[in-house]
Design a protein around this motif. Structure first.
Motif: not given
Length: 296
Positions: A129-133
């Motif tokens: 999820r953080l790599t999407l941000f």
């Protein structure tokens, strides 16, 4: 043969990435029931860890915690299919996240960032999820012994934006290179790798060999330490990821051992509300002070 095996594994995980929430939850329940009974050595490790860390609980209470832990663990394994093969939109729906404003402020201030991710069940979902941000990020990676599994894991963890997977064989120096370049690093601080670069500090009242790396890097490179706490709701299949505010005055004037003790106390405080969410299958206390028996 290898290609066929890789295709089979890809088909299985991509199926979990496409199936309905109800279906992946049914698979999670079935695998959770089986795993605690078939993985006896791992169940022994979990049972030992829970007895050490929660001596005030009764045996039935710890058994219930063990059963729930394996249920959550199994669901997180099934959900690798979702985070490695599911659509970005479905991942965003399934993995809720709060606190991204803390990262946004640090990025705008051009601060170096350590994303401190203790071993919670949802840590892989949180990382994805953080790599999407984040447009760019880095993390240590332990190469898998099976080449087919290794390919799937590497591709799955690096599917969004730019993710630098630094082999653990290269040590923390590779991670520091990324940090110095201004790339946020996703770092797991709470495994027992022996006493090289570590110290014995308490964790749930037990002396645990704990790497001093987080405090050392934060001090040497003026990095902000941002805790990432993740939880999985086994009934809904939803993940909650909380990006907490950066730690204040860390490590400050404390010694590396004192600062690492502070980290362990914080991790305890995040574990206690729902202990089954923590990764108890690790042999967290395998390294012992001289003269102490090995618990496992």
């Amino acid at each position: 043969m290898r290609l066929d095996k890789q295709k089979l594994l890809t088909s299985i995980f991509s199926y979990f990435g496409r199936c309905s929430d109800a279906t992946r939850l049914r698979w999670g329940r079935a695998l959770g029931w089986l795993s605690s009974r078939l993985l006896r050595s791992r169940a022994h490790i979990v049972r030992t860890n829970l007895a050490l860390c929660f001596p005030g609980l009764s045996e039935p209470q710890r058994q219930a915690m063990l059963d729930r832990h394996f249920r959550l663990l199994a669901q997180s394994m099934i959900d690798r299919g979702l985070i490695w093969f599911g659509s970005p939109e479905r991942i965003q729906e399934t993995v809720q996240i709060t606190g991204l404003e803390h990262l946004d402020a640090l990025l705008k201030a051009k601060r170096r960032i350590i994303l401190l991710a203790p071993h919670f069940i949802g840590l892989d979902a949180a990382a994805t999820r953080l790599t999407l941000f984040l447009k760019e990020s880095a993390t240590l990676y332990t190469p898998q012994s099976n080449a087919d599994v290794d390919t799937i894991v590497r591709e799955g963890r690096g599917r969004f934006n730019t993710v630098h997977l630094i082999s653990r064989r290269d040590g923390v120096r590779g991670l520091i290179r990324q940090l110095r370049a201004g790339i946020p690093v996703y770092y797991l601080p709470d495994m027992d790798f022996g006493l090289d670069g570590a110290a014995f500090v308490p964790f749930f009242g037990i002396q645990a060999a704990t790497l001093l790396t987080t405090a050392q890097i934060a001090r040497n490179w003026d990095a902000a330490v941002v805790p990432i706490v993740s939880r999985l709701n086994a009934e809904t299949g939803q993940y909650q990821v909380d990006v907490l505010p950066p730690l204040t005055d860390f490590p400050g004037d404390q010694t590396l051992e004192q600062a690492t003790t502070r980290l362990n106390q914080l991790i305890e405080s995040w574990v206690r509300p729902d202990p089954a969410q923590y990764y108890w299958v690790h042999r967290r206390f395998k390294t012992r002070p001289e003269g102490e028996p090995r618990p496992y």
